[in-house]
Design a protein around this motif. Structure first.
Motif: not given
Length: 188
Positions: A13-36
């Motif tokens: 198991y590996c931790n995400l870097t700060r950059e990865q975590a930021t991108l990950y959160e943005a993708i989830v947020r945008d996708a959830m908005t689009e799905i709703e």
């Protein structure tokens, strides 16, 4: 197969870097908005498509931000997973072992090849769907028979997961997990 040693499997198991975590959160947020916002008779099919697309983008971010962004930018220290793989490969190379690295994304294979060649200052082989039969045969023969051949061989899972016997490798990495465990098992 009778002549293979016992297989030991480890999940790392590996931790995400700060950059990865930021991108990950943005993708989830945008996708959830689009799905709703999906409405209509075909909403379930469209939602499933959006979720699958989101999962693919998340896998790309977890592999490396450059894979997701497609910008060919610097790779060093931007991915927790790539950092850990490099550490494990360093240990493997120190004792003279050989490794196969499978990825489902051909672009990730190119990124891995370039990065690992830079880090270890040695050639890294890469076999993918665009590899000609002649190149494929030459790479396979080198890896199997040449004592001075590169110790790291990157393979796209689709191209390299079936019909190859690379017995000189004593370590197999699945850089990103495939949707179908049977395909992974065949590759291993």
């Amino acid at each position: 197969i009778q002549d293979l040693p016992e297989k030991f499997e480890y999940k790392v198991y590996c931790n995400l870097t700060r950059e990865q975590a930021t991108l990950y959160e943005a993708i989830v947020r945008d996708a959830m908005t689009e799905i709703e916002q999906v409405e209509g008779v075909e909403q379930e099919i469209k939602r499933r498509g959006l979720i699958l697309s989101m999962l693919t983008r998340l896998k790309q971010v977890c592999n490396h931000p450059t894979l997701f962004l497609g910008d060919g930018s610097e790779t060093s220290r931007r991915s927790g997973k790539l950092n850990r793989l490099s550490e494990m490969l360093e240990e493997i190379l120190e004792v003279g072992d050989r490794a196969l690295i499978f990825t489902q994304f051909a672009q990730m294979g190119f990124l891995l090849q370039r990065h690992l060649q830079d880090v270890f200052n040695q050639e890294v082989l890469f076999f993918h769907g665009g590899t000609s039969q002649e190149q494929r045969d030459r790479m396979l023969m080198r890896f199997q028979e040449d004592p001075h051949a590169p110790a790291i061989f990157v393979l796209s899972l689709k191209a390299g997961g079936i019909g190859l016997n690379l017995m000189r490798a004593n370590h197999v990495f699945h850089y990103d997990r495939w949707w179908n465990p049977a395909v992974e098992n065949q590759a291993t």
